[in-house]
Design an enzyme around this catalytic site. Sequence first.
Site, PDB file in Angstrom:
ATOM      1  N   HIS A  72     -55.151  37.187  41.172  1.00 53.38           N
ATOM      2  CA  HIS A  72     -55.530  37.526  42.548  1.00 53.38           C
ATOM      3  C   HIS A  72     -55.817  39.018  42.652  1.00 53.38           C
ATOM      4  O   HIS A  72     -54.927  39.841  42.430  1.00 53.38           O
ATOM      5  CB  HIS A  72     -54.413  37.164  43.522  1.00 53.38           C
ATOM      6  CG  HIS A  72     -54.300  35.697  43.772  1.00 53.38           C
ATOM      7  ND1 HIS A  72     -53.476  35.161  44.735  1.00 53.38           N
ATOM      8  CD2 HIS A  72     -54.926  34.642  43.184  1.00 53.38           C
ATOM      9  CE1 HIS A  72     -53.595  33.838  44.727  1.00 53.38           C
ATOM     10  NE2 HIS A  72     -54.459  33.496  43.791  1.00 53.38           N
ATOM     11  N   TYR A 201     -50.224  36.438  54.391  1.00 53.19           N
ATOM     12  CA  TYR A 201     -48.963  36.808  55.046  1.00 53.19           C
ATOM     13  C   TYR A 201     -49.251  36.926  56.533  1.00 53.19           C
ATOM     14  O   TYR A 201     -50.070  37.765  56.936  1.00 53.19           O
ATOM     15  CB  TYR A 201     -48.468  38.156  54.526  1.00 53.19           C
ATOM     16  CG  TYR A 201     -47.960  38.145  53.089  1.00 53.19           C
ATOM     17  CD1 TYR A 201     -46.607  37.980  52.813  1.00 53.19           C
ATOM     18  CD2 TYR A 201     -48.824  38.309  52.010  1.00 53.19           C
ATOM     19  CE1 TYR A 201     -46.127  37.978  51.509  1.00 53.19           C
ATOM     20  CE2 TYR A 201     -48.359  38.317  50.696  1.00 53.19           C
ATOM     21  CZ  TYR A 201     -47.004  38.147  50.453  1.00 53.19           C
ATOM     22  OH  TYR A 201     -46.533  38.154  49.162  1.00 53.19           O
ATOM     23  N   PRO A 293     -37.863  38.278  49.925  1.00 54.45           N
ATOM     24  CA  PRO A 293     -38.994  37.842  49.099  1.00 54.45           C
ATOM     25  C   PRO A 293     -40.368  38.303  49.590  1.00 54.45           C
ATOM     26  O   PRO A 293     -41.369  38.098  48.892  1.00 54.45           O
ATOM     27  CB  PRO A 293     -38.900  36.306  49.147  1.00 54.45           C
ATOM     28  CG  PRO A 293     -38.080  35.995  50.346  1.00 54.45           C
ATOM     29  CD  PRO A 293     -37.169  37.154  50.572  1.00 54.45           C
ATOM     30  N   LYS A 297     -41.078  40.765  44.856  1.00 51.21           N
ATOM     31  CA  LYS A 297     -40.628  41.746  43.876  1.00 51.21           C
ATOM     32  C   LYS A 297     -39.430  41.308  43.018  1.00 51.21           C
ATOM     33  O   LYS A 297     -39.167  41.907  41.975  1.00 51.21           O
ATOM     34  CB  LYS A 297     -40.207  43.044  44.602  1.00 51.21           C
ATOM     35  CG  LYS A 297     -41.348  43.766  45.242  1.00 51.21           C
ATOM     36  CD  LYS A 297     -42.158  44.512  44.195  1.00 51.21           C
ATOM     37  CE  LYS A 297     -43.509  44.905  44.681  1.00 51.21           C
ATOM     38  NZ  LYS A 297     -44.618  44.304  43.958  1.00 51.21           N
ATOM     39  N   TYR A 385     -47.779  46.450  45.901  1.00 52.05           N
ATOM     40  CA  TYR A 385     -47.816  45.007  45.661  1.00 52.05           C
ATOM     41  C   TYR A 385     -48.130  44.677  44.203  1.00 52.05           C
ATOM     42  O   TYR A 385     -47.524  43.777  43.622  1.00 52.05           O
ATOM     43  CB  TYR A 385     -48.849  44.350  46.600  1.00 52.05           C
ATOM     44  CG  TYR A 385     -48.662  42.854  46.732  1.00 52.05           C
ATOM     45  CD1 TYR A 385     -47.695  42.328  47.594  1.00 52.05           C
ATOM     46  CD2 TYR A 385     -49.438  41.968  45.999  1.00 52.05           C
ATOM     47  CE1 TYR A 385     -47.508  40.971  47.713  1.00 52.05           C
ATOM     48  CE2 TYR A 385     -49.257  40.599  46.113  1.00 52.05           C
ATOM     49  CZ  TYR A 385     -48.296  40.109  46.976  1.00 52.05           C
ATOM     50  OH  TYR A 385     -48.104  38.750  47.082  1.00 52.05           O
TER      51      TYR A 385
HETATM   52  P1  RFL Z   1     -31.224  34.565  38.228  1.00 48.46           P
HETATM   53  O1  RFL Z   1     -32.580  33.955  38.211  1.00 48.46           O
HETATM   54  O2  RFL Z   1     -30.357  34.281  39.386  1.00 48.46           O
HETATM   55  O3  RFL Z   1     -30.510  34.136  36.889  1.00 48.46           O
HETATM   56  C1  RFL Z   1     -29.135  34.378  36.653  1.00 48.46           C
HETATM   57  C2  RFL Z   1     -28.636  33.370  35.648  1.00 48.46           C
HETATM   58  O4  RFL Z   1     -27.260  33.638  35.371  1.00 48.46           O
HETATM   59  C3  RFL Z   1     -26.526  32.434  35.389  1.00 48.46           C
HETATM   60  N1  RFL Z   1     -25.131  32.737  35.723  1.00 48.46           N
HETATM   61  C4  RFL Z   1     -24.115  32.692  34.838  1.00 48.46           C
HETATM   62  N2  RFL Z   1     -24.082  32.398  33.527  1.00 48.46           N
HETATM   63  C5  RFL Z   1     -22.880  32.427  32.917  1.00 48.46           C
HETATM   64  N3  RFL Z   1     -21.720  32.731  33.564  1.00 48.46           N
HETATM   65  C6  RFL Z   1     -21.721  33.031  34.879  1.00 48.46           C
HETATM   66  N4  RFL Z   1     -20.596  33.322  35.497  1.00 48.46           N
HETATM   67  C7  RFL Z   1     -22.947  33.015  35.568  1.00 48.46           C
HETATM   68  N5  RFL Z   1     -23.302  33.266  36.847  1.00 48.46           N
HETATM   69  C8  RFL Z   1     -24.622  33.092  36.921  1.00 48.46           C
HETATM   70  C9  RFL Z   1     -27.232  31.575  36.411  1.00 48.46           C
HETATM   71  O5  RFL Z   1     -26.977  30.199  36.220  1.00 48.46           O
HETATM   72  C10 RFL Z   1     -28.688  31.949  36.173  1.00 48.46           C
HETATM   73  O6  RFL Z   1     -29.309  31.109  35.242  1.00 48.46           O
HETATM   74  O7  RFL Z   1     -31.301  36.167  38.116  1.00 48.46           O
HETATM   75  P2  RFL Z   1     -32.343  37.096  37.320  1.00 48.46           P
HETATM   76  O8  RFL Z   1     -32.501  36.654  35.913  1.00 48.46           O
HETATM   77  O9  RFL Z   1     -31.925  38.472  37.633  1.00 48.46           O
HETATM   78  O10 RFL Z   1     -33.761  36.811  38.008  1.00 48.46           O
HETATM   79  C11 RFL Z   1     -33.999  37.117  39.353  1.00 48.46           C
HETATM   80  C12 RFL Z   1     -35.070  36.192  39.954  1.00 48.46           C
HETATM   81  O11 RFL Z   1     -34.723  34.852  39.677  1.00 48.46           O
HETATM   82  C13 RFL Z   1     -35.227  36.421  41.451  1.00 48.46           C
HETATM   83  O12 RFL Z   1     -35.216  37.804  41.743  1.00 48.46           O
HETATM   84  C14 RFL Z   1     -36.560  35.840  42.001  1.00 48.46           C
HETATM   85  O13 RFL Z   1     -36.543  34.442  41.944  1.00 48.46           O
HETATM   86  C15 RFL Z   1     -36.795  36.312  43.432  1.00 48.46           C
HETATM   87  N6  RFL Z   1     -37.995  35.734  44.060  1.00 48.46           N
HETATM   88  C16 RFL Z   1     -39.243  36.243  43.777  1.00 48.46           C
HETATM   89  N7  RFL Z   1     -39.420  37.207  42.863  1.00 48.46           N
HETATM   90  C17 RFL Z   1     -40.661  37.660  42.540  1.00 48.46           C
HETATM   91  O14 RFL Z   1     -40.773  38.535  41.679  1.00 48.46           O
HETATM   92  N8  RFL Z   1     -41.815  37.150  43.131  1.00 48.46           N
HETATM   93  C18 RFL Z   1     -41.730  36.180  44.077  1.00 48.46           C
HETATM   94  O15 RFL Z   1     -42.775  35.713  44.538  1.00 48.46           O
HETATM   95  C19 RFL Z   1     -40.418  35.705  44.464  1.00 48.46           C
HETATM   96  N9  RFL Z   1     -40.273  34.737  45.387  1.00 48.46           N
HETATM   97  C20 RFL Z   1     -37.856  34.690  44.994  1.00 48.46           C
HETATM   98  C21 RFL Z   1     -39.041  34.228  45.647  1.00 48.46           C
HETATM   99  C22 RFL Z   1     -36.624  34.095  45.272  1.00 48.46           C
HETATM  100  C23 RFL Z   1     -36.516  33.072  46.179  1.00 48.46           C
HETATM  101  N10 RFL Z   1     -35.228  32.490  46.368  1.00 48.46           N
HETATM  102  C24 RFL Z   1     -34.996  31.139  46.548  1.00 48.46           C
HETATM  103  C25 RFL Z   1     -34.059  33.306  46.150  1.00 48.46           C
HETATM  104  C26 RFL Z   1     -38.957  33.204  46.581  1.00 48.46           C
HETATM  105  C27 RFL Z   1     -37.703  32.634  46.877  1.00 48.46           C
HETATM  106  C28 RFL Z   1     -37.682  31.576  47.937  1.00 48.46           C
HETATM  107  C1  PHB Z   2     -44.227  32.196  46.322  1.00 46.88           C
HETATM  108  O1  PHB Z   2     -45.330  31.731  46.014  1.00 46.88           O
HETATM  109  O2  PHB Z   2     -43.174  31.553  46.164  1.00 46.88           O
HETATM  110  C2  PHB Z   2     -44.143  33.538  46.938  1.00 46.88           C
HETATM  111  C3  PHB Z   2     -45.294  34.313  47.020  1.00 46.88           C
HETATM  112  C4  PHB Z   2     -45.219  35.567  47.609  1.00 46.88           C
HETATM  113  C5  PHB Z   2     -44.032  36.024  48.108  1.00 46.88           C
HETATM  114  C6  PHB Z   2     -42.881  35.267  48.006  1.00 46.88           C
HETATM  115  C7  PHB Z   2     -42.932  34.002  47.418  1.00 46.88           C
HETATM  116  O3  PHB Z   2     -43.992  37.252  48.706  1.00 46.88           O
END
Ligand code: RFL
Ligand code: PHB
Length: 391
Positions: A72, A201, A293, A297, A385
Amino acid sequence: MRTKVAIIGAGPAGLFLAHLLARAGIDAVVLERRTRDYVEGRVRAGVLEQGTVALMAELGLDARLRAEGLVHTGTNLAYDGEVFRVDMAALTGGSAVTVYGQQEVMRDLFDAAEPRGVRIVFEAEDVRPEDFGGSSPSVSYVAGGVAQRLSCDFIAACDGFHGVGRAAMPADVLKVYERVYPFGWLGILADVPPVNHELIYANHERGFALASMRSESRSRYYVQVGLDERIDDWPDDRFWDEIATRLGPEAAAGLVRGPSFEKSIAPLRSFVAEPMRVGRLFLAGDAAHIVPPTGAKGMNLAVSDVAMLADALRRHYGDRDDSGLDGYSARALARVWKAERFSWWFTGLTHRFPDMDPFARRMQVAELAYIRGSQAAQTVIAENYVGLPLT
Ligand code: RFL
Ligand code: PHB
């Protein structure tokens, strides 16, 4: 068992770190509480910054990303029935983002783990970092009902917001900065073509909405909801009506409805823990910081943290140079705070706050109108971004 780096958590932070260390010939073991299916099944991030894409390429893990990821070069903002595009590529000298789900990233990292000698212990229970204040740390855990100890040189806590790494750090050393937002995001996945080829957005009087996607045939939509709302309150028909209203007639023209196959509510939070290192224990990713979110980031920050940490560990083992390890926390936090600022600001610009009076609403609309007419303001959005450099 003994290793050089014990990594807690096999999310994006832990697995990217494990792959980077494997490539550098530094022995590491990942301890993950859940199963592979569970970690891979979590529907989360969708947008990869350039730096994240570059790291996948550097690791030689970008074949599917290049084939299936959607590049994109712009993103769109909607308000008061108007839509305008921020041409990120034009404003940043050619940078772009790639839409490729976190689930796909995880699949690529897991598939390549065994062939590359990345060791992962799944279903590791009761994981505890120990003695990281001294020179011989270890991690104790239980696997298959048997107590184990992993001796190591360093512990990388990549265990997410609710992990044990940050919790093990002495409370008098750790400083925490936090903002909890009075709303959440209700997200759905549906196998219908996206309403637009790029993200939209939307700031609407009824609240924020986001049109995103996973592919040309799979849409990801979000609407801002109150913290007291439940998924049962949102049957598909209500969701589709609401997203159509909030996107506005121009942006929602051509919205294709269909049954959702995933629906969840996520709260929004800004959070930073400082420092990101105590002794031989290092924090990376969501273990150290959370962003709302809105700026996409979270996962990208997890990746930039571990790129810095892997670099520091390479210098420690390769060159006997500890300046990278000593400077890790400050270096990572400098980038983290900038992403925190952007995510917080973008959330404030696009969401409806419960205490918002008509003046505050007018300010939002005025800022959006200003951004619409200002190349300087759009450049600020674009460069944040696509992702700030790893300085
Ligand atoms: P994670 O992904 O939470 O992974 C941590 C891992 O550690 C394990 N764990 C343990 N293992 C052993 N012993 C323990 N005591 C433990 N406790 C936990 C867990 O099971 C897990 O497997 O953290 P990490 O690796 O730092 O990664 C972070 C990302 O996952 C997170 O920041 C993103 O998903 C956030 N996020 C987005 N990020 C983006 O860069 N672009 C996006 O578009 C974006 N959209 C989003 C998002 C997060 C969302 N939610 C649901 C929180 C959209 C949503 C809706
Ligand atoms: C997504 O596609 O899940 C998504 C995209 C952009 C955002 C957050 C989540 O800012």
